[in-house]
Design an enzyme around this catalytic site. Sequence first.
Site, PDB file in Angstrom:
ATOM      1  N   GLU A  94       0.823  -1.211   0.000  1.00 10.96           N
ATOM      2  CA  GLU A  94       0.000   0.000   0.000  1.00 10.96           C
ATOM      3  C   GLU A  94       0.850   1.252   0.000  1.00 10.96           C
ATOM      4  O   GLU A  94       1.912   1.283   0.606  1.00 10.96           O
ATOM      5  CB  GLU A  94      -0.868   0.013   1.267  1.00 10.96           C
ATOM      6  CG  GLU A  94      -1.879  -1.107   1.278  1.00 10.96           C
ATOM      7  CD  GLU A  94      -2.729  -1.105   2.537  1.00 10.96           C
ATOM      8  OE1 GLU A  94      -2.764  -0.091   3.254  1.00 10.96           O
ATOM      9  OE2 GLU A  94      -3.348  -2.146   2.789  1.00 10.96           O
ATOM     10  N   CYS A 108       3.003   8.347   1.994  1.00 10.72           N
ATOM     11  CA  CYS A 108       3.303   7.368   3.035  1.00 10.72           C
ATOM     12  C   CYS A 108       3.539   6.052   2.297  1.00 10.72           C
ATOM     13  O   CYS A 108       2.636   5.532   1.643  1.00 10.72           O
ATOM     14  CB  CYS A 108       2.124   7.269   3.991  1.00 10.72           C
ATOM     15  SG  CYS A 108       2.352   6.016   5.257  1.00 10.72           S
ATOM     16  N   CYS A 115       4.774  -7.611   7.455  1.00 10.35           N
ATOM     17  CA  CYS A 115       5.701  -7.139   8.487  1.00 10.35           C
ATOM     18  C   CYS A 115       5.915  -8.262   9.490  1.00 10.35           C
ATOM     19  O   CYS A 115       4.998  -9.012   9.802  1.00 10.35           O
ATOM     20  CB  CYS A 115       5.124  -5.924   9.205  1.00 10.35           C
ATOM     21  SG  CYS A 115       6.268  -5.197  10.416  1.00 10.35           S
ATOM     22  N   CYS A 119       3.035  -6.334  15.765  1.00 13.53           N
ATOM     23  CA  CYS A 119       2.357  -5.465  16.743  1.00 13.53           C
ATOM     24  C   CYS A 119       0.861  -5.795  16.681  1.00 13.53           C
ATOM     25  O   CYS A 119       0.262  -5.839  15.607  1.00 13.53           O
ATOM     26  CB  CYS A 119       2.603  -3.991  16.428  1.00 13.53           C
ATOM     27  SG  CYS A 119       4.348  -3.538  16.519  1.00 13.53           S
ATOM     28  N   CYS A 122      -1.793  -3.465  14.876  1.00 15.14           N
ATOM     29  CA  CYS A 122      -1.477  -2.994  13.517  1.00 15.14           C
ATOM     30  C   CYS A 122      -1.983  -3.998  12.472  1.00 15.14           C
ATOM     31  O   CYS A 122      -1.709  -5.200  12.564  1.00 15.14           O
ATOM     32  CB  CYS A 122       0.032  -2.824  13.388  1.00 15.14           C
ATOM     33  SG  CYS A 122       0.579  -2.434  11.724  1.00 15.14           S
ATOM     34  N   CYS A 337      -2.594   1.792   8.235  1.00 18.37           N
ATOM     35  CA  CYS A 337      -1.599   0.813   7.838  1.00 18.37           C
ATOM     36  C   CYS A 337      -2.162  -0.585   7.545  1.00 18.37           C
ATOM     37  O   CYS A 337      -2.688  -1.244   8.437  1.00 18.37           O
ATOM     38  CB  CYS A 337      -0.616   0.767   9.002  1.00 18.37           C
ATOM     39  SG  CYS A 337       0.741  -0.326   8.857  1.00 18.37           S
TER      40      CYS A 337
HETATM   41  N1  SAH Z   1       7.082  -0.388  11.389  1.00 20.13           N
HETATM   42  C1  SAH Z   1       7.139   1.043  11.526  1.00 20.13           C
HETATM   43  C2  SAH Z   1       6.132   1.760  10.628  1.00 20.13           C
HETATM   44  C3  SAH Z   1       4.754   1.333  10.991  1.00 20.13           C
HETATM   45  S1  SAH Z   1       3.313   2.272  10.630  1.00 20.13           S
HETATM   46  C4  SAH Z   1       6.905   1.422  12.969  1.00 20.13           C
HETATM   47  O1  SAH Z   1       6.528   0.555  13.747  1.00 20.13           O
HETATM   48  O2  SAH Z   1       7.136   2.576  13.324  1.00 20.13           O
HETATM   49  C5  SAH Z   1       3.471   3.820  11.318  1.00 20.13           C
HETATM   50  C6  SAH Z   1       2.822   4.049  12.693  1.00 20.13           C
HETATM   51  O3  SAH Z   1       1.444   3.653  12.767  1.00 20.13           O
HETATM   52  C7  SAH Z   1       3.536   3.328  13.815  1.00 20.13           C
HETATM   53  O4  SAH Z   1       3.747   4.216  14.867  1.00 20.13           O
HETATM   54  C8  SAH Z   1       2.541   2.275  14.191  1.00 20.13           C
HETATM   55  O5  SAH Z   1       2.743   1.835  15.518  1.00 20.13           O
HETATM   56  C9  SAH Z   1       1.244   3.008  14.004  1.00 20.13           C
HETATM   57  N2  SAH Z   1       0.067   2.156  13.931  1.00 20.13           N
HETATM   58  C10 SAH Z   1      -0.015   0.874  13.546  1.00 20.13           C
HETATM   59  N3  SAH Z   1      -1.276   0.424  13.613  1.00 20.13           N
HETATM   60  C11 SAH Z   1      -2.016   1.465  14.043  1.00 20.13           C
HETATM   61  C12 SAH Z   1      -3.393   1.626  14.316  1.00 20.13           C
HETATM   62  N4  SAH Z   1      -4.252   0.621  14.144  1.00 20.13           N
HETATM   63  N5  SAH Z   1      -3.821   2.840  14.733  1.00 20.13           N
HETATM   64  C13 SAH Z   1      -2.946   3.852  14.901  1.00 20.13           C
HETATM   65  N6  SAH Z   1      -1.641   3.761  14.651  1.00 20.13           N
HETATM   66  C14 SAH Z   1      -1.165   2.575  14.236  1.00 20.13           C
END
Ligand code: SAH
Length: 360
Positions: A94, A108, A115, A119, A122, A337
């Site tokens: 994406e 973005c 990944c 997490c 996410c 994301c």
């Molecule tokens: N792997 C990288 C980039 C991830 S996406 C990282 O972890 O930083 C960018 C941001 O979106 C990260 O801070 C991630 O924790 C956050 N994120 C992921 N899922 C989310 C969600 N459902 N709601 C809000 N933020 C989210």
Amino acid sequence: MNPERIDLFALNLDGLKRLMTEWGQPAFRAAQLHRWIHDRHAPSFSAMTDLPAAFRAELEAHARLGVLELADEQQSRDGTRKRLYRLPDGQLIESVLMPYQDGRRTACISSQAGCAMACAFCATGQMGFARHLSAAEIVEQAWRFDQELKAAGERLSNVVLMGMGEPFHNFDSVIEAIRQLNDTMGIGARHITVSTVGLVPQIDQFASLGLQVKLAISLHYTRDADRNERMPINRRWPIAELIAACHRYVEATGRRITFEWALIAGENDSVSEASRLAELLRGLRCHVNLIPLNPTRGYPGAPSSASNVEQFVTTLERAGIPATVRVRRGIDIDAGCGQLKSKRERAGGSRDGLEGDPGV
Ligand code: SAH
């Protein structure tokens, strides 16, 4: 497809000149190509009408203008454009374009298909890891938006590596991509942000490179027990080690760090959590970006209420920690994301060969 073909958008003028020399072409072909690729947004080599046919055929055989195939696109009421691209091996990634009132045009982009960080909150983390993207696959996402913006008299101004994937898990390709974005596409390093879940050795490595690129850390919790549970990488590099690396980064670069904090109702949005956060970040040159959780299918959490968000910001600010609440963009189009891809897969019932690989 010839795997040896070169992605020309990834080369700057010097790179194109070297290539033309290698191919025995006159040097001015490099400038012609550069103009077609970066200023005149030619969609294909055949559109480069002032190049001799034989040279165009040679380009078709040995070079290319990217590999991304558009699989889906959604446009939000706020102007946010979200895309799903299919890669030649079938993987889906994406990219999102966010236009802002002040004129910024921010892409973005993704650094991996899937990944491995897992997490819990996410959407991409819930899918598991498929593979790393090459530098060209990373850059092409930004280049495509830039091309289209240029056709409309605008240009891409900012890039954030906050799409699918953990950029520091794919460190070398991400650094190469950053250099190309900077050098070939003219996006200022200060207008590029890389976001990490908190891979400590790579934070140190990144600091040693001396780039002007911004660093963001996804923190989300102040206590190891909470972070261990939702962000498994914390078991490898717990909060104290992560914060120590952040201090080293600020010391080495003189730059400020951004901490990202997804506000989840009743989970990490209390006043006491905000006070602990302020305590944890005391003495660190930083800024906190708060974003109410984007709900995902695989996690029961909900976004914090407006009053809890407000309380959280105020507590941080009173403690001297600058914080801003990020406006949620594209919320009507699943622009969070990994959300477009997981929605599509629910519809299609396939996981596109994604495999879990939490071994990082
Ligand atoms: N792997 C990288 C980039 C991830 S996406 C990282 O972890 O930083 C960018 C941001 O979106 C990260 O801070 C991630 O924790 C956050 N994120 C992921 N899922 C989310 C969600 N459902 N709601 C809000 N933020 C989210």
